[in-house]
Design an enzyme around this catalytic site. Sequence first.
Site, short mmCIF file in Angstrom:
data_model
loop_
_atom_site.label_atom_id
_atom_site.label_comp_id
_atom_site.label_asym_id
_atom_site.label_seq_id
_atom_site.Cartn_x
_atom_site.Cartn_y
_atom_site.Cartn_z
N ASP A 193 29.51 45.70 35.68
CA ASP A 193 30.91 46.01 35.38
C ASP A 193 31.83 45.31 36.37
OD1 ASP A 193 33.26 47.15 34.56
OD2 ASP A 193 32.66 49.22 34.88
N CYS A 248 38.69 45.67 33.67
CA CYS A 248 38.33 45.49 32.27
C CYS A 248 39.24 44.43 31.66
CB CYS A 248 38.45 46.79 31.47
SG CYS A 248 38.06 46.56 29.73
ZN ZN Z 1 34.28 50.19 34.77
#
Ligand code: ZN
Length: 307
Positions: free
Chosen positions: A18, A243
């Site tokens: 991530d 993100c």
């Molecule tokens: Zn995340």
Amino acid sequence: MYPNFPTDVEIREVGPRDGLQNEMVLPVDQRVALIDALSTTGLKTIEAASFVHPKAIPPMAGSAEVMAKIKRVEGVSYRALVPNEMGTDAALDAQVDEIEVVMSASATHNLKNIKMLPAESVQQIIALTKISHSQGTPVEAIVSTAFGCAYEGDIDPKLVASYARQLIDEAGVDSLSFGDTSGMATPRVVMELLEALGEQQIEPRDIALHFHNTRNTGLANIVVALQAGVRRFDSSIGGLGGCPYSPGATGNVPTEDVVHLIQDFGISTGIDLNRIIECGELAENLVGRQLPSQVLRAGPRSRIFAS
Ligand code: ZN
């Protein structure tokens, strides 16, 4: 201290996936070096890779090679995110310990990110879970934008809870995580989601939470969740990440800061904070910039008494 406080908490490292997927492209060997360093800290779960198309997310290209090159430490689960059947097959071939599948509770975010409606994502997760289970590999479903969406604003916690219920009943996933993709969780929103999950008989001790620190509420969110009995949290070394599909969403809560906070309550994490800080320094060297972790800058408070 608090009636529901867990005695031990699992902190799950997401930096190598991530985190790095929102950074520059790092060579495979550097990703391997970061994972290998994290493997020696006492972390039990490391999100190591993502089996997406390399053109879609260039920093995750070479994930099979990463999985082949890491030194696997016994007791550490190396997990990977998959977007579809091809990715699931590739991840299983690479012998990941756990598959992660994701859907967004926000239809707009899901369409932009996965190009499906949430109901279609549920069907896909059912299919991918079947494939993974046929090889004996457990599956975690992540419901993203669970605390709000950059496109849609508030997301009804009852809607999030109903997707979670479906993923348990229809897909038979082994665990559930809720992601603060757009960095919109606050302690109030966390409490509202936990209450809605409770109405679906999904208990805090059975879920994981994934916070970003976009609006500086990440650690406060963790504290209220701890008070409610949540005992699994994601974090990213140094605070790597964000993100790309959520404008303005900055990184995950930093592992150094989360470990420091949780251990200060006397809660066991099994993690060596000094080693985690060394990994934060390594992560900063690899990406070539200062990362947001504040414990990485200031050191743990215990160091003040030690010196
Ligand atoms: Zn995340």
